[in-house]
Design an enzyme around this catalytic site. Sequence first.
Site, mmCIF file in Angstrom:
data_model
loop_
_atom_site.group_PDB
_atom_site.id
_atom_site.type_symbol
_atom_site.label_atom_id
_atom_site.label_comp_id
_atom_site.label_asym_id
_atom_site.label_seq_id
_atom_site.Cartn_x
_atom_site.Cartn_y
_atom_site.Cartn_z
ATOM 1 N N THR A 379 0.881 -1.154 0.000
ATOM 2 C CA THR A 379 0.000 0.000 0.000
ATOM 3 C C THR A 379 0.923 1.209 0.000
ATOM 4 O O THR A 379 2.126 1.052 0.093
ATOM 5 C CB THR A 379 -0.882 -0.085 1.263
ATOM 6 O OG1 THR A 379 -1.660 -1.255 1.141
ATOM 7 C CG2 THR A 379 -1.753 1.108 1.477
ATOM 8 N N ASP A 421 -9.596 -8.656 1.356
ATOM 9 C CA ASP A 421 -9.735 -8.021 2.670
ATOM 10 C C ASP A 421 -11.055 -8.382 3.355
ATOM 11 O O ASP A 421 -11.242 -8.105 4.539
ATOM 12 C CB ASP A 421 -9.623 -6.494 2.558
ATOM 13 C CG ASP A 421 -8.184 -6.027 2.672
ATOM 14 O OD1 ASP A 421 -7.326 -6.826 3.075
ATOM 15 O OD2 ASP A 421 -7.915 -4.851 2.359
HETATM 16 O O1 DON Z 1 -6.897 -2.021 3.398
HETATM 17 C C1 DON Z 1 -6.076 -2.742 3.935
HETATM 18 O O2 DON Z 1 -5.934 -2.844 5.133
HETATM 19 C C2 DON Z 1 -5.129 -3.523 3.051
HETATM 20 N N1 DON Z 1 -5.723 -3.724 1.759
HETATM 21 C C3 DON Z 1 -3.862 -2.768 2.971
HETATM 22 C C4 DON Z 1 -2.848 -3.493 2.166
HETATM 23 C C5 DON Z 1 -1.496 -3.104 2.497
HETATM 24 O O3 DON Z 1 -1.221 -2.301 3.331
HETATM 25 C C6 DON Z 1 -0.494 -3.839 1.726
HETATM 26 N N2 DON Z 1 0.761 -3.513 2.204
HETATM 27 N N3 DON Z 1 1.252 -4.146 3.001
#
Ligand code: DON
Length: 570
Positions: A379, A421
């Site tokens: 992310t 998720d």
């Molecule tokens: O929204 C979320 O919590 C996850 N999709 C975030 C993904 C993320 O941080 C990937 N990196 N490690």
Amino acid sequence: MTKISFSINLVILSGLLFVSCKSKLPETTEKNKTGEVAEKAMLVSARREASKIGVDIMKKGGNAFDAMVATEMALAVSYPFAGNLGGGGFMVYRTADGNTGSLDYREKAPLAASKNMYLDENGEVIEGKSTLGAMASGVPGTIAGIFKVHEKFGSLPIQEIVQPVIELAEKGVIVTQKQQERLQKYRDVLLQVNQDMTLYTKAYKKGDTIKNIALAHTLKRIVANGRSEFYAGETGKKMLEFLKQRGGILTEEDLLKYEAKWRDPIRIPYKEYQIISMPPPSSGGIVLGQILKMIEPYPLAGYQPNSAKYIQVLTEAERRAYADRSFYLGDSDFYDVPQDSLLADAYLSDRMSDFSFEQATPSSTITHGTISGYESNETTHYSIVDAMGNAVSVTTTLNGAYGSKLYIPELGFFMNNEMNDFSLKPGVPNMFGLVGAEANAIEPEKRMLSSMTPTIIEKNGKLWMVVGSPGGSTIITSVLQTFLNVAEFDLSMQESVSAKRFHHQWLPDEIMMEPEGFAKETIQELQQKGYKINQKESRIIGKVDAIKVLPNGNLEGGADPRGDDTAIGF
Ligand code: DON
């Protein structure tokens, strides 16, 4: 490829996806004691090119919101690992006059989604289906997000804001060492999912230039036709056709129905600070708030940073908060999230009442309270303060590295794999090791629960810090430690961002620590008290980009040395 060999590949690929989540540690993490300092404005993001484009917008007189639009798009060009048009995100803001708010441009489950869509006939999770390829994507929210921001707060024309991004896509981005490694690591899986060479599967070396002409064209059309270019125009149609050919279920109606939403942020008082963070569908604000309220009674400033006592207090609070997360949290448009009860003082002090410094509380004895996995850094977060004093904190994602790995060559961007998720099946961990329940079950049009925690902090009523991080489940604990390092231990913004981090998320019952940064004696002491320490995986925890307002009003950027992150100010 036959159906069977494709599913076998998916199994192998999803294994890869999990393994690939580990990143190398930076060689030195505390090179700079103080980060970039500037008088007026500051922008910290995952790539120098994106920080520069955003800052240039502010130099031209644009505000932090104009810079947000530019940076979000510039990251899609320069950091396709996580920057995106095919994903979503969250923004928390505080205007110069103290108004605060948050924008939810999180992806949504398609209308054709259903609760058991990732389970086989025996009710088992089908490996890879929620993480790779066309079935993994939720309805993207990013373009709706930037237009929503621009409509409410923008001060420069969208054309002027996005033009430098189009030029960057045409001129190209220079590959860094870290980018070379990332592309190399994911090449096989990208090739397998796309079943073809694409722009990002070539064998790039550091110093090479990647031009994304298709993305430049897409951006030109978006500038010319506005938001509807993506949700009802040529770009949207091409995206849908592409996904449909590959077995996807997104429809025109999904795109037409998508809306980014303004939401009331979570506000948590902690000593002289006010923490302003993301509400559901992110768990970030609530979990961060629960942890802060549970640890507030302890004299943290009297402990050494990363000492056994400090780690114990945070770990025990994290354990309890993540147990609640797994049960109570989901999209509040669909599920009645008991936000006030979860953040009530009496509830939280009762939650910590069985903690003793003598011994770890096993997670098996903790469940969600009664009230009224793992990954790396795919992310991306950026923090902005402009010359007027407006602050913007944004975390945006495709979920996994390059999302579903599905790249649309004609449009120049990757699609997300955010559907992972959701809780695919109660009790079965997702790719971050997080378990979930009914609150986060799949439903058409529902938003999947997130851990993203874009945060703004006031001290004595004034803007004090802008902070956030990638890192899946570790986002919340990374933001927590970055705040505490400054608030309790008086580290500079840069020192705080660089400091080694640890993480506990209830299940698995272990403290994950970055390797090499923690004293042996500390680890032994924790082990004697019954804590399981996981330092084996050479992985980083979070990648924080933050800004602090210094006592003289200057701004200090903290750019995480774990990545190519860069603070630029003026
Ligand atoms: O929204 C979320 O919590 C996850 N999709 C975030 C993904 C993320 O941080 C990937 N990196 N490690």
